[in-house]
Design an enzyme around this catalytic site. Structure first.
Site, PDB file in Angstrom:
ATOM      1  N   TYR A   1      27.497  35.693  36.163  1.00 24.25           N
ATOM      2  CA  TYR A   1      26.488  36.150  36.830  1.00 24.25           C
ATOM      3  C   TYR A   1      26.379  36.355  37.847  1.00 24.25           C
ATOM      4  O   TYR A   1      25.450  36.422  38.748  1.00 24.25           O
ATOM      5  CB  TYR A   1      24.972  35.567  35.902  1.00 24.25           C
ATOM      6  CG  TYR A   1      24.940  35.921  34.335  1.00 24.25           C
ATOM      7  CD1 TYR A   1      24.977  37.846  33.919  1.00 24.25           C
ATOM      8  CD2 TYR A   1      25.447  35.748  33.268  1.00 24.25           C
ATOM      9  CE1 TYR A   1      24.912  37.885  32.747  1.00 24.25           C
ATOM     10  CE2 TYR A   1      24.916  35.964  32.023  1.00 24.25           C
ATOM     11  CZ  TYR A   1      25.351  37.069  31.368  1.00 24.25           C
ATOM     12  OH  TYR A   1      24.627  37.405  30.196  1.00 24.25           O
TER      13      TYR A   1
ATOM     14  N   ARG B   1      19.425  37.028  22.242  1.00 29.68           N
ATOM     15  CA  ARG B   1      20.978  38.318  22.390  1.00 29.68           C
ATOM     16  C   ARG B   1      19.862  39.575  20.600  1.00 29.68           C
ATOM     17  O   ARG B   1      18.477  39.069  19.696  1.00 29.68           O
ATOM     18  CB  ARG B   1      21.719  38.308  20.890  1.00 29.68           C
ATOM     19  CG  ARG B   1      22.587  36.971  21.724  1.00 29.68           C
ATOM     20  CD  ARG B   1      23.185  35.907  20.388  1.00 29.68           C
ATOM     21  NE  ARG B   1      24.970  35.040  20.774  1.00 29.68           N
ATOM     22  CZ  ARG B   1      24.327  34.050  21.946  1.00 29.68           C
ATOM     23  NH1 ARG B   1      22.979  33.286  21.518  1.00 29.68           N
ATOM     24  NH2 ARG B   1      24.684  33.193  22.065  1.00 29.68           N
TER      25      ARG B   1
ATOM     26  N   HIS C   1      22.372  43.686  25.026  1.00 26.86           N
ATOM     27  CA  HIS C   1      22.408  43.606  26.019  1.00 26.86           C
ATOM     28  C   HIS C   1      22.794  43.581  27.096  1.00 26.86           C
ATOM     29  O   HIS C   1      22.154  42.526  28.005  1.00 26.86           O
ATOM     30  CB  HIS C   1      24.276  43.454  24.301  1.00 26.86           C
ATOM     31  CG  HIS C   1      24.692  41.883  25.231  1.00 26.86           C
ATOM     32  ND1 HIS C   1      24.528  41.195  23.854  1.00 26.86           N
ATOM     33  CD2 HIS C   1      25.644  41.230  25.652  1.00 26.86           C
ATOM     34  CE1 HIS C   1      25.130  40.147  23.580  1.00 26.86           C
ATOM     35  NE2 HIS C   1      26.012  40.501  24.922  1.00 26.86           N
TER      36      HIS C   1
ATOM     37  N   ARG D   1      19.723  41.719  28.251  1.00 26.22           N
ATOM     38  CA  ARG D   1      20.175  40.029  28.412  1.00 26.22           C
ATOM     39  C   ARG D   1      20.875  39.332  29.092  1.00 26.22           C
ATOM     40  O   ARG D   1      20.526  38.987  29.635  1.00 26.22           O
ATOM     41  CB  ARG D   1      20.938  39.485  26.716  1.00 26.22           C
ATOM     42  CG  ARG D   1      21.807  38.651  26.918  1.00 26.22           C
ATOM     43  CD  ARG D   1      22.497  38.217  25.466  1.00 26.22           C
ATOM     44  NE  ARG D   1      22.965  37.060  25.181  1.00 26.22           N
ATOM     45  CZ  ARG D   1      22.918  36.093  24.835  1.00 26.22           C
ATOM     46  NH1 ARG D   1      21.082  35.208  24.999  1.00 26.22           N
ATOM     47  NH2 ARG D   1      23.898  35.313  25.083  1.00 26.22           N
TER      48      ARG D   1
ATOM     49  N   LYS E   1      24.280  31.786  17.476  1.00 26.82           N
ATOM     50  CA  LYS E   1      25.471  31.630  16.821  1.00 26.82           C
ATOM     51  C   LYS E   1      25.589  30.539  16.035  1.00 26.82           C
ATOM     52  O   LYS E   1      25.641  28.816  16.587  1.00 26.82           O
ATOM     53  CB  LYS E   1      26.169  32.377  17.583  1.00 26.82           C
ATOM     54  CG  LYS E   1      26.370  33.524  18.208  1.00 26.82           C
ATOM     55  CD  LYS E   1      27.692  34.353  19.123  1.00 26.82           C
ATOM     56  CE  LYS E   1      27.797  34.895  19.079  1.00 26.82           C
ATOM     57  NZ  LYS E   1      28.264  35.774  20.812  1.00 26.82           N
TER      58      LYS E   1
ATOM     59  N   HIS F   1      24.229  29.486  25.134  1.00 26.39           N
ATOM     60  CA  HIS F   1      26.420  29.578  25.944  1.00 26.39           C
ATOM     61  C   HIS F   1      26.343  28.121  25.317  1.00 26.39           C
ATOM     62  O   HIS F   1      25.911  27.737  26.185  1.00 26.39           O
ATOM     63  CB  HIS F   1      26.252  29.685  27.114  1.00 26.39           C
ATOM     64  CG  HIS F   1      25.859  31.462  27.671  1.00 26.39           C
ATOM     65  ND1 HIS F   1      26.473  31.872  28.827  1.00 26.39           N
ATOM     66  CD2 HIS F   1      26.257  32.789  26.486  1.00 26.39           C
ATOM     67  CE1 HIS F   1      25.811  33.333  28.743  1.00 26.39           C
ATOM     68  NE2 HIS F   1      26.036  33.647  27.137  1.00 26.39           N
TER      69      HIS F   1
END
Length: 310
Positions: A286, A149, A251, A254, A173, A277
């Site tokens: 994806y 990110r 992004h 990414r 995160k 994730h």
């Protein structure tokens, strides 16, 4: 005793920051959403302690009537659910009026991505910028090689890059850490940039300027290159490389990282780990991106598809 909603919101946000290490942007989004809900309650003569399920549902109906997108309404409900769960856990309330409310769901939009040729043009443009070419080339090589990110990338500590690493430790995160491997081009770009960066740092130290702990230092308040500045840079690389700036963001790289890995045969669990994730369901989108690209490839290039169009 009734407490003001703004004070409740502030206490909740402080707890999020302390306990969950919530990102600044996440906290700002929660603050905006909860302040909007608080204003709505005040207009209705309600307060935090008297809010019931029907009131929250009424607020969501009003949000829909305003024409707010599903994703916006889902995010607002998420913030409301979290503060009421927090209120129940803290003993502010004996119940949680939001616990059984179903969200509007999110309209599934496939992420924009780039093909390999477009990525190559972006990388070449970054490596040949008139100023800061070594830094810019390093930024883009790391981004495409790791799928980080943008916030993770610009805030990397320089200590993570020492010793010609084969892998980088990334803090994502919620403070969760993961290891991402570096490609040979990324390692070469990192080594070249570090040599240049350290020389500049040494010169600055001689002038009494303290060294930066960040890999991509800046004179700004954060001490490192900002995500907004990098957003502008990547648009410049796109324009210079002949790629539509409208389809390029940090992004997007990414997404390209994940899509190209999947096309190359990588499994979803591995990609989930690399992207950081929490749920593999997030990574599964994806597969849809790849399906769409393969479908477009057949429709554009298969001779029977062409004859059907004519």
């Amino acid at each position: 005793m009734t407490h003001s909603m703004p004070r409740r919101i502030q206490t909740f946000l402080e707890a999020q920051a302390a306990e969950l290490d919530a990102a600044t942007n996440t906290q700002l989004a929660y603050a905006r959403d909860l302040q909007g809900f608080s204003a709505w309650l005040a207009e209705k003569g309600l307060n935090f302690e008297t809010t019931e399920r029907s009131h929250i549902e009424g607020y969501l109906i009003d949000c829909e009537a305003e024409g707010l997108a599903k994703s916006t309404r889902a995010r607002r409900l998420s913030a409301i659910k979290q503060i009421f769960r927090f209120a129940f856990e803290e003993g502010w309330r004996d119940d949680n009026p939001a616990i059984q409310i179903k969200g509007p769901g999110r309209a599934q939009r496939l992420p924009k991505t780039l093909d390999i040729a477009e990525v190559d043009r972006l990388l070449k443009a970054a490596h040949t910028t008139p100023k800061q070419a070594l830094r810019n080339g390093c930024l883009m090589e790391l981004l495409y090689a790791t799928g980080m990110r943008v916030t993770e990338l610009v805030s990397l500590p320089v200590s993570a890059a020492r010793g010609d690493p084969r892998m980088l430790l990334v803090r994502g995160k919620g403070g969760k850490e993961r290891l991402v491997p570096l490609s040979p081009p990324a390692r070469d770009a990192l080594a070249a940039y570090l040599t240049s960066r350290d020389a500049k740092e040494e010169a600055a130290r001689a002038r009494g300027v303290p060294p930066s702990k960040f890999l991509f230092p800046s004179h700004g308040k954060l001490g490192h290159l900002t995500r907004h500045r990098f957003f502008g840079l990547i648009k410049e690389f796109a324009a210079a490389g002949g790629v539509s700036p409208a389809k390029v963001t940090p992004h997007t790289l990414r997404h390209a990282f994940a899509t190209h890995l999947l096309a190359g045969g990588a499994d979803l669990r591995s990609i989930q780990t690399l992207l950081g994730h929490a749920d593999v369901a997030t990574t599964e989108i994806y597969t849809h991106v790849l399906d769409e690209r393969l479908k477009a490839l057949v429709l554009d290039h298969h001779p029977l598809a062409k004859s059907a169009k004519t």
